[in-house]
Every structure is written in structure tokens, then in C-alpha cells.
Design a protein around this motif. Structure first.
Motif, mmCIF file in Angstrom:
data_model
loop_
_atom_site.group_PDB
_atom_site.id
_atom_site.type_symbol
_atom_site.label_atom_id
_atom_site.label_comp_id
_atom_site.label_asym_id
_atom_site.label_seq_id
_atom_site.Cartn_x
_atom_site.Cartn_y
_atom_site.Cartn_z
ATOM 1 N N PRO A 189 10.029 6.117 13.244
ATOM 2 C CA PRO A 189 9.054 6.304 14.303
ATOM 3 C C PRO A 189 7.770 5.566 13.949
ATOM 4 C CG PRO A 189 10.025 8.402 13.604
ATOM 5 C CD PRO A 189 10.424 7.361 12.597
ATOM 6 N N ALA A 190 7.180 4.894 14.925
ATOM 7 C CA ALA A 190 6.025 4.041 14.660
ATOM 8 C C ALA A 190 4.828 4.816 14.114
ATOM 9 C CB ALA A 190 5.633 3.303 15.944
ATOM 10 N N HIS A 191 4.737 6.098 14.468
ATOM 11 C CA HIS A 191 3.554 6.858 14.091
ATOM 12 C C HIS A 191 3.676 7.528 12.721
ATOM 13 C CE1 HIS A 191 6.297 9.781 15.881
ATOM 14 N NE2 HIS A 191 5.661 10.724 15.241
ATOM 15 N N LYS A 192 4.807 7.387 12.052
ATOM 16 C CA LYS A 192 5.002 8.043 10.768
ATOM 17 C C LYS A 192 4.971 7.037 9.630
ATOM 18 C CE LYS A 192 7.583 12.036 12.436
ATOM 19 N NZ LYS A 192 8.793 12.860 12.291
ATOM 20 N N ASP A 193 4.203 7.385 8.569
ATOM 21 C CA ASP A 193 4.161 6.502 7.412
ATOM 22 C C ASP A 193 5.232 6.950 6.401
ATOM 23 O OD1 ASP A 193 3.153 8.754 6.106
ATOM 24 O OD2 ASP A 193 1.092 8.028 6.071
ATOM 25 N N ALA A 194 5.319 6.224 5.288
ATOM 26 C CA ALA A 194 6.374 6.486 4.308
ATOM 27 C C ALA A 194 6.288 7.910 3.759
ATOM 28 C CB ALA A 194 6.282 5.466 3.171
ATOM 29 N N TYR A 195 5.081 8.367 3.510
ATOM 30 C CA TYR A 195 4.890 9.726 2.985
ATOM 31 C C TYR A 195 5.472 10.759 3.941
ATOM 32 C CZ TYR A 195 2.396 14.064 1.892
ATOM 33 O OH TYR A 195 2.076 15.374 1.613
ATOM 34 N N GLU A 196 5.138 10.640 5.215
ATOM 35 C CA GLU A 196 5.622 11.592 6.213
ATOM 36 C C GLU A 196 7.137 11.525 6.368
ATOM 37 O OE1 GLU A 196 3.034 10.051 9.278
ATOM 38 O OE2 GLU A 196 2.023 11.985 9.428
ATOM 39 N N LEU A 197 7.679 10.325 6.287
ATOM 40 C CA LEU A 197 9.122 10.151 6.432
ATOM 41 C C LEU A 197 9.891 10.816 5.295
ATOM 42 C CD1 LEU A 197 9.113 6.432 7.618
ATOM 43 C CD2 LEU A 197 9.907 8.393 8.972
ATOM 44 N N ILE A 198 9.407 10.629 4.068
ATOM 45 C CA ILE A 198 10.074 11.246 2.919
ATOM 46 C C ILE A 198 9.911 12.758 2.973
ATOM 47 C CG2 ILE A 198 10.161 11.400 0.401
ATOM 48 C CD1 ILE A 198 9.077 8.497 0.343
ATOM 49 N N LEU A 199 8.708 13.202 3.307
ATOM 50 C CA LEU A 199 8.433 14.639 3.394
ATOM 51 C C LEU A 199 9.337 15.301 4.432
ATOM 52 C CD1 LEU A 199 6.512 16.776 2.227
ATOM 53 C CD2 LEU A 199 4.965 16.291 4.133
ATOM 54 N N GLU A 200 9.483 14.657 5.564
ATOM 55 C CA GLU A 200 10.341 15.199 6.613
ATOM 56 C C GLU A 200 11.799 15.245 6.160
ATOM 57 O OE1 GLU A 200 11.530 13.020 10.423
ATOM 58 O OE2 GLU A 200 9.984 14.421 11.147
ATOM 59 N N ALA A 201 12.235 14.221 5.434
ATOM 60 C CA ALA A 201 13.610 14.189 4.940
ATOM 61 C C ALA A 201 13.876 15.344 3.973
ATOM 62 C CB ALA A 201 13.898 12.847 4.269
ATOM 63 N N ILE A 202 12.886 15.676 3.167
ATOM 64 C CA ILE A 202 13.013 16.825 2.256
ATOM 65 C C ILE A 202 13.021 18.117 3.075
ATOM 66 C CG2 ILE A 202 11.870 18.140 0.414
ATOM 67 C CD1 ILE A 202 10.769 15.449 -0.630
ATOM 68 N N ASP A 203 12.136 18.171 4.052
ATOM 69 C CA ASP A 203 11.974 19.381 4.858
ATOM 70 C C ASP A 203 13.242 19.744 5.613
ATOM 71 O OD1 ASP A 203 10.367 21.517 5.827
ATOM 72 O OD2 ASP A 203 10.091 20.460 7.717
ATOM 73 N N ILE A 204 13.943 18.751 6.134
ATOM 74 C CA ILE A 204 15.147 19.036 6.924
ATOM 75 C C ILE A 204 16.417 19.028 6.079
ATOM 76 C CG2 ILE A 204 14.090 18.126 9.035
ATOM 77 C CD1 ILE A 204 15.777 15.610 8.722
ATOM 78 N N ALA A 264 9.873 23.953 1.537
ATOM 79 C CA ALA A 264 11.033 23.065 1.701
ATOM 80 C C ALA A 264 11.796 22.877 0.387
ATOM 81 C CB ALA A 264 10.584 21.709 2.240
ATOM 82 N N LEU A 265 11.199 23.264 -0.738
ATOM 83 C CA LEU A 265 11.859 23.107 -2.028
ATOM 84 C C LEU A 265 12.885 24.212 -2.291
ATOM 85 C CD1 LEU A 265 8.808 22.089 -4.250
ATOM 86 C CD2 LEU A 265 10.438 20.609 -3.061
ATOM 87 N N MET A 266 12.981 25.165 -1.389
ATOM 88 C CA MET A 266 14.001 26.199 -1.522
ATOM 89 C C MET A 266 15.297 25.659 -0.946
ATOM 90 S SD MET A 266 11.815 29.588 -0.567
ATOM 91 C CE MET A 266 10.242 29.899 -1.399
ATOM 92 N N ALA A 267 16.353 25.806 -1.691
ATOM 93 C CA ALA A 267 17.619 25.158 -1.335
ATOM 94 C C ALA A 267 18.250 25.722 -0.062
ATOM 95 C CB ALA A 267 18.603 25.281 -2.492
ATOM 96 N N THR A 268 17.995 26.997 0.226
ATOM 97 C CA THR A 268 18.595 27.618 1.407
ATOM 98 C C THR A 268 17.530 28.325 2.215
ATOM 99 O OG1 THR A 268 19.055 29.659 0.175
ATOM 100 C CG2 THR A 268 20.799 27.988 0.236
ATOM 101 N N THR A 269 17.841 28.617 3.464
ATOM 102 C CA THR A 269 16.958 29.385 4.316
ATOM 103 C C THR A 269 17.470 30.814 4.425
ATOM 104 O OG1 THR A 269 16.155 29.680 6.580
ATOM 105 C CG2 THR A 269 18.214 28.463 6.324
ATOM 106 N N SER A 270 16.569 31.782 4.408
ATOM 107 C CA SER A 270 16.988 33.180 4.545
ATOM 108 C C SER A 270 17.606 33.429 5.921
ATOM 109 C CB SER A 270 15.790 34.117 4.325
ATOM 110 O OG SER A 270 14.782 33.893 5.296
ATOM 111 N N LEU A 271 17.337 32.527 6.877
ATOM 112 C CA LEU A 271 17.886 32.688 8.225
ATOM 113 C C LEU A 271 19.393 32.446 8.266
ATOM 114 C CD1 LEU A 271 15.018 30.938 10.178
ATOM 115 C CD2 LEU A 271 15.560 33.374 10.229
#
Length: 217
Positions: free
Chosen positions: A6-21, A155-162
Motif C-alpha cells: 500500500p502506498a501509504h505504508k512504510d517498511a516499518y508499518e509493513l513489517i509490524l502489520e505482518a507480525i500483528d496478523i 502481537a508477540l503472543m503466539a496465540t489469541t485467547s479468542l
């Protein structure tokens, strides 16, 4: 596999999002060249982003490599204490400052999320969206910044309680109570409802981890 950037996301945001999801989870190694190819950017911004994430303790060193960090039991407990207080404060402020439109959006989220009960990953994303909306409804930029950092670390937790059976339905009931308190303008009730919600989520995670340990032992 190359991702569309996405044009509005920089490398930091892209990596962070990849970890988050969950594209990259705790212990996964992050390689500059692979990330540059995946996100379609040069290695320099990737390198800078990795350094920033390491400074924030979201990445850790494993020899010469950088890996996604993981949380110890004590770190997780400390994080939940901070999260409960900050989230509770956000709910209290939202009860004072949320607009009618923001309250309607929160109510709609709870209703829409009932359709996701059989999809833990989607529920997890919806849960983050719901909490973010409460943060924004607090109308306090400094609190939002601190909660962003807390949720990045979550996001560093391997699983979600949900993902635990029955937790999704209970979480939505708790969300409903939070929204009702915010809508009523009752800051104390909103604070208590959100702190209770976080406390139950933490207890659920602890029970799940203990059962997993028993099963593995």
C-alpha cells in the motif's frame, strides 16, 4: 511471495502489520532480502525498520540474526497489568468524550462481530479494531500512542485467547457491557467493565497455557 505494498505504508508499518496478523510469529527469523522482496522495497528502509523494531524490543538477536521476540510469563503478566489500566482509562474517557457517532460505530462492531464467532483469526482482528475504536473515542492522543505500543507488544503472543472454545461469545458479551457503559456516560462503569474484560482474557490465557504445559509434559 511478493505482497502488494500500500502506498501509504512504510517498511516499518509493513513489517509490524505482518507480525500483528501472524505472518511472522515469535521465533521466526527476519531476513532483509526476503522482506525487501516480499514488500517490494529496497533493503535500506527494511534495515532501518528492523533496527527500530529491535529498539522497541519487538525483535531480538539470535546470533547474527534478528527474530521476532517472544514474551516470558513475567513479561506477559506485566503487560496485562499495564494494558488493563490504560484500556480502563480509555473507556473512562470515552464515556466522557465519545460522540454519538462513535458510540453507534462501537455498537455496530459488536453486532457485526457475532458473525465471526467460528473464525478465531477474524475475531482477533475484529477485537483489535474494537479496542482501537475505544482508544480513539477517548480523544486523548497521548493515551492512544501508549496503547498502540502495548498492542504492538501483544502481537508477540503466539496465540489469541479468542481461539479458546467459548471465549469469543463471552468476549462479545463483555464488549456489549463496555459499550453500554460508554453510551450511558458512566466513566466508572466503563473503566470497570473494560478492566474486567482484560482480566478475564488474561485468566483465560493463563489457563490455556497451563493446560498446554500439562499436555506437553
Amino acid at each position: 511471495m511478493k505482497d502488494v505494498r500500500p502506498a501509504h505504508k512504510d517498511a516499518y508499518e509493513l513489517i509490524l502489520e505482518a507480525i500483528d496478523i501472524g505472518v511472522y510469529g515469535p521465533g521466526d527469523r527476519l531476513v532483509e532480502s526476503e522482506l525487501a522482496e516480499r514488500f517490494g522495497v529496497s533493503r535500506t528502509p527494511i534495515r532501518e525498520a528492523l533496527q527500530r523494531l529491535e529498539t522497541q524490543s519487538l525483535l531480538a538477536r539470535d546470533g547474527r540474526s534478528l527474530i521476532v521476540a517472544s514474551l516470558s510469563h513475567d513479561q506477559m503478566a506485566e503487560l496485562y497489568v499495564v494494558r488493563a489500566e490504560l484500556e480502563g482509562l480509555a473507556a473512562r474517557l470515552a464515556a466522557r468524550h465519545a460522540t454519538a457517532e462513535e458510540v453507534r460505530v462501537l455498537r455496530a462492531m459488536v453486532d457485526e462481530d457475532r458473525k465471526l464467532l467460528n473464525d478465531p483469526s477474524a475475531m482477533s482482528r475484529a477485537n483489535r479494531r474494537f479496542h482501537k475504536q475505544i482508544h480513539l473515542a477517548s480523544h486523548n492522543r497521548y493515551l492512544v500512542q501508549q496503547l498502540d505500543l502495548v498492542h504492538r507488544t501483544m502481537a508477540l503472543m503466539a496465540t489469541t485467547s479468542l481461539a479458546i472454545e467459548g471465549r469469543g461469545q463471552d468476549a462479545l458479551s463483555e464488549h456489549q457491557a463496555i459499550v453500554s457503559a460508554i453510551e450511558a456516560g458512566d466513566g466508572d462503569a466503563a473503566y470497570a467493565a473494560l478492566k474486567t474484560h482484560i482480566s478475564i482474557a488474561f485468566e483465560t490465557r493463563l489457563r490455556h497455557d497451563a493446560e498446554a504445559l500439562m499436555a506437553g509434559g
